[in-house]
Design an enzyme around this catalytic site. Structure first.
Site, PDB file in Angstrom:
ATOM      1  N   TYR A   1      53.931  42.473  71.473  1.00  0.00           N
ATOM      2  CA  TYR A   1      52.629  42.925  72.008  1.00  0.00           C
ATOM      3  C   TYR A   1      51.464  42.227  71.314  1.00  0.00           C
ATOM      4  O   TYR A   1      51.662  41.495  70.358  1.00  0.00           O
ATOM      5  CB  TYR A   1      52.507  44.439  72.044  1.00  0.00           C
ATOM      6  CG  TYR A   1      52.575  45.254  70.771  1.00  0.00           C
ATOM      7  CD1 TYR A   1      52.519  44.697  69.500  1.00  0.00           C
ATOM      8  CD2 TYR A   1      52.672  46.646  70.861  1.00  0.00           C
ATOM      9  CE1 TYR A   1      52.555  45.494  68.378  1.00  0.00           C
ATOM     10  CE2 TYR A   1      52.713  47.450  69.734  1.00  0.00           C
ATOM     11  CZ  TYR A   1      52.653  46.869  68.488  1.00  0.00           C
ATOM     12  OH  TYR A   1      52.695  47.652  67.383  1.00  0.00           O
ATOM     13  N   GLU A   2      50.260  42.449  71.851  1.00  0.00           N
ATOM     14  CA  GLU A   2      49.065  41.732  71.361  1.00  0.00           C
ATOM     15  C   GLU A   2      49.274  40.219  71.377  1.00  0.00           C
ATOM     16  O   GLU A   2      48.790  39.514  70.501  1.00  0.00           O
ATOM     17  CB  GLU A   2      48.696  42.191  69.945  1.00  0.00           C
ATOM     18  CG  GLU A   2      48.005  43.529  69.859  1.00  0.00           C
ATOM     19  CD  GLU A   2      46.616  43.543  70.492  1.00  0.00           C
ATOM     20  OE1 GLU A   2      45.951  42.499  70.485  1.00  0.00           O
ATOM     21  OE2 GLU A   2      46.227  44.580  71.026  1.00  0.00           O
ATOM     22  N   GLY A   3      49.991  39.731  72.374  1.00  0.00           N
ATOM     23  CA  GLY A   3      50.299  38.305  72.446  1.00  0.00           C
ATOM     24  C   GLY A   3      51.580  38.000  71.710  1.00  0.00           C
ATOM     25  O   GLY A   3      51.654  38.180  70.501  1.00  0.00           O
TER      26      GLY A   3
END
Lengths: 605, 605
Positions: free
Chosen positions: B443-445
């Site tokens: 997540y978050e890239g």
């Protein structure tokens, strides 16, 4: 959820094109039945069973898990039926003697079967897998009388077996085993103790469970030299071979585990249970470890299984999921975005999985020939033959078990990564693979134990570097033979260099270890991983050589398959093999980098 | 189950001895309240809350998970009570403006808090963490009117917030967002669409949930340039600021995940829900990404958290569990076997965790000063100041997010490995850490996105290598300053060499990328990991320099602490930094090693 397709094309490439199994089997006393047509038919049938029966209950088995009620264990829905089909197909006795009802085929056939079954459903594979371990031990060490009682139902699969080693206070250090065996007047023993982490220790698949158990006689010396080996059935066999009286073998609990949830991991209490000694008194540990190399190959295969299954799942997703555009230019301009398989970094992950699965499979198929010879040494009662092949296998075993299970775990994690956030969600089945894979570096000897076995025992103590010299000699020979071939030079050159370096590193460690025994432990992990990367490089070199040769000789039929082999070999040499550099550097660092910090100063509040 | 103890000694080492936070805070407009005594008191209080309230519900939260019934989500036992204590302690507004009820302390204090909370209980930390993301976005982009409505209850923690980006068809590629916003006559919008993977999207901790949502206006251009940003509360605020009418924000399901099970990951349906636009029309993506660097540091911290917690668990076990004898000789001859911490290979695993936790913490504490300056640029409406510090932070962010989360996962897996088979059993809590850590690289890239952001955007496009030149300039300067010190030379020499090599690699990639854009993607992962290893080496060099200096100047009080720092630095340089060699080699391999294989030939049946 990944839909398993057995990689039969690759299997046949290794069998027929790389390792010439037809010739290998033709030269073996028990190989005459393993003619190419029979092998082909068995592989097809096994693939079908794995794809159609085992794979569909893999995810549901993880969700449901095993349940225990009043000591009785229920396996997940579909497992009992699948096991019945497995028994009906005669799969358990594939590589065991005809005199006990088996098919008498070479050991290697059993390993090929294990890979397919384990990829489709590793948890299921644990039940027959443990049974095979028990069967091998009984075959080699039990009296004919005991073999005649236990081998037929085990070979049929009507009964299953386990290996009971671990106790709460010890797993690696079996010298601490406390389970006690009291000799009885009738030649049997009464055994009392608690064993933990007993895979397939209790379940509803078979009518009886035969435990092979490490225990200590009352007068036994302390430590590893005072351990004996026993058969303890859950139910004592009746005179007619049927299941008899309950033997006070109680499953008191199942462990709650990270993964392989459909595999029952039991706490087993022996309460004055009747047992029969096999192997020599106080030499139980040695006996237990005779088939250890084969058992460990069984676990090494798990690395291949999870890499393969995760690859199949990730590949399908990467072709389907669309996100962004490839940096080199739009690949599917009419679509909202390119399929993620067009991104080079996604390919890096997929190719890592593919290189590990196929490279690992090649290692297994190679080692399986050693295992065939080794097993025949036992069957033929030829101690020299047995020792020769067991030694050769013994060098490869810790490399395969340690390296392939670590790489299998990495590959399973790459599969999650290809899925992005969706990889973290249970329904896709990708995270299960990583959880199932996580056990493989822990059981059958942790990676650390494999590393010590390799560097400390097999390389330094037993052969003073000879094992490395022998194996790298083979690599160097291959490199020299292919150096002149322009297509093969990119593999031959680094192989020659690594083969030489592996020897230099071994010698340097030998010198360091003379002054500092801790160096062996300090260097062991790096030595293991280095050995793994170089060994796998050799097997990629081998595959590249065959593919290159076939293409040069107009092998049009499978041209794309061979080209893919070359592309994967190239990927391996460019993106995975260079990791060996870091390990080469770290293994030579003095042990005080690790040992200097006093125990009480690892943390401060 | 690991018992969490906040590593306050290490925190204070970084704050006061390595990075001189007292001077840093003294020089900041909002730093006057962050005097050393106050900071000390806050850290102590935070540690107490984390150790006594959050840590005890970490394992139970994983076991119980979140439940959904008729759209209402129940968090595990103890979470609601813990959240009430969190709100009562005023923790949510620690680094937010006093005018909205916050304590107005620097942003960095919030990051220190996040580390402790996240180590004690990452799932719990997700709820206030997502709320902070929403608060930052609203603070920067919403009108004063909206801020006056939403910021006070969010700062108090009475309401929480979320970030709604992902939809079923897109996560990374947000240009594919389909959620639609219809403008209304009163200036509001009616929003309809489905968002998935919404952390803290629905729960029972707060009376209202404020969603910050990406959606598309009817006439918006296709792709990323047609996306706007909206506030959509679950309940519309009433005139008096209380919770008003239900806004048709429906949680239709919770995801079943591998880990962070106590964190509710929701599917959220907006059904003609009323929303308010923030930031400029069609520039929602840019606005959403303004605070992305800070959000990503929040996730980078997760790597430190899991390394720390797993280290604490593994260390306790390694001191307690006895197995075999150390190769260098018996360490505890009166015991049945040596504690496993005496085995060099076990120390390698523990020191890996320790080096990652403490090295990562140093990276975070360094970057947190940049974050302080950057945030003040926003508060002071000083665009140049903001850009200057955001750029500096922007280079470090993908390195920290990508590298630290990967290393956090590895460290969590090492913790399992130290436990052997017991690490696989749920009750010990070690496998939970690995499952919780697994989300951080997704997540978050994803790591792949961080790698592209670093090499493609920050290094090649935005600064043409300038970002690397600037950062390595700092490393080189440090190396030169310490080269003459005999105790520091072992760190200074490799640092100087890696600093130079990092630039050479960057330049070579720049040249390669000119002819072949795919090279950026092909090299990105290796470039990211290389950057991570070298960056962490610099921060270990820094810590070693301080420790060495203190010891040389008679710092007897903490002598053992400083010696441990030096031992860990040495371990890092000997056993982890050499991995950079492999990455250096692989990043220069031509992209065709990855791109050549046609999509349809990745697998053959």
């Amino acid at each position: 959820m990944p839909t398993y397709k057995a990689p039969l094309r690759d299997v046949r490439f290794l069998l027929n094109e790389v390792f010439d199994y037809p010739a290998h089997y033709a030269g073996m006393p028990n190989g005459k039945d393993a003619d190419p047509d029979t092998v082909d038919a068995i592989l097809d049938e096994c693939a079908k069973f794995c794809e159609e029966v085992l794979a569909p209950i893999n995810l549901s088995g993880d969700e449901e898990g095993c349940r225990i009620e009043n000591g009785a264990v229920t396996t997940p829905k579909g497992f009992k039926d699948a096991y019945e089909q497995y028994v009906a197909g005669g799969w358990q006795g594939l590589s065991h003697p005809a005199e006990y009802g088996g098919q008498g085929l070479p050991m290697s056939m059993g390993l090929f079967k294990t890979e397919m079954m384990g990829t489709a459903n590793w948890s299921f594979n644990m039940y027959p897998g443990l049974s095979l371990g028990a069967m091998n031990t009984i075959m080699q060490h039990a009296s004919d009388e005991l073999k005649n009682i236990y081998m037929p139902p085990l070979t049929e699969g009507r009964w299953t077996g386990t290996m009971c080693l671990t106790e709460p206070q010890c797993g690696t250090d079996l010298g601490q085993v406390k389970t006690r065996a009291e000799p009885q007047a009738d030649g049997t023993y009464r055994i009392t103790g608690t064993k933990i982490f007993i895979s397939a220790g209790e379940h509803d698949l078979a009518e009886n469970i035969v435990h092979v158990v490490l225990a200590r006689l009352p007068d036994a010396p302390a430590g590893t030299r005072g351990i004996s080996l026993f058969i303890i059935p859950k139910h004592r066999p009746a005179a007619d071979g049927a299941v008899g009286e309950f033997n006070n073998v109680v499953c008191s609990a199942l462990e709650h585990k990270m993964g392989i949830k459909a595999s029952a991991t039991a706490v087993i209490n022996f309460e004055d249970s009747v047992g029969w000694m096999i192997a020599e008194e106080n030499k139980g540990l040695e006996a237990m470890f005779t088939f250890m190399n084969t058992a460990r190959i069984g676990t090494a295969i798990q690395g291949v299984c999870h890499a393969e299954l995760s690859f199949q799942g990730a590949l399908a997703y990467a072709k389907d999921r669309r996100s962004m555009r490839a940096l080199g230019g739009k690949k599917e301009p009419d679509k909202v975005a390119d399929a993620i398989i067009h991104h080079a970094d996604v390919r890096r992950m997929l190719l890592t999985q593919k290189a590990v699965a196929e490279g690992g499979r090649a290692m297994i198929y190679f080692a399986a020939q050693y295992a065939d010879h080794m097993t025949n040494g036992i069957v033929e009662n030829d101690a020299r033959k047995y020792k020769h092949w067991d030694d050769k296998l013994g060098f490869l075993t810790p490399i395969m078990k340690g390296f392939l299970t670590e790489m299998g775990l990495e590959s399973a994690n790459q599969g999650i990564q290809v899925f992005g956030g969706h990889g973290y969600i249970k329904e896709h089945g990708m995270e299960q693979i990583a959880r199932d894979a996580r056990i493989a570096t822990l059981y059958e000897g942790t990676t650390g134990i494999q590393a010590l076995d390799l560097l400390g025992r097999k390389v330094l103590v037993m052969t003073r570097g000879g094992a490395v010299r022998e194996f790298t000699g083979m690599i160097a020979k291959f490199a020299v033979e292919h150096m002149a071939n322009a297509k093969m030079r990119r593999y031959a050159t680094p192989l020659a260099r690594y083969a030489a370096e592996w020897n230099v590193l071994t010698m340097r460690l030998m010198l360091m270890a003379r002054k500092d025994r801790d160096q062996v432990s300090a260097a062991s992990h790096h030595f293991l991983m280095y050995s793994g990367y170089v060994t796998m490089a050799y097997f990629w070199g081998l595959q590249a050589a065959v593919a290159s040769d076939k293409l040069a000789n107009g092998g049009k039929e499978s041209a794309e398959f061979y080209k893919a082999k070359l592309a994967t070999a190239r990927f391996y040499f460019d993106h995975l093999l260079p990791r060996a550099k870091g390990h080469a550097s770290s293994m030579l660092k003095p042990s005080r980098s690790l040992t200097k910090l006093p125990v009480e100063h690892f943390a401060f509040e």
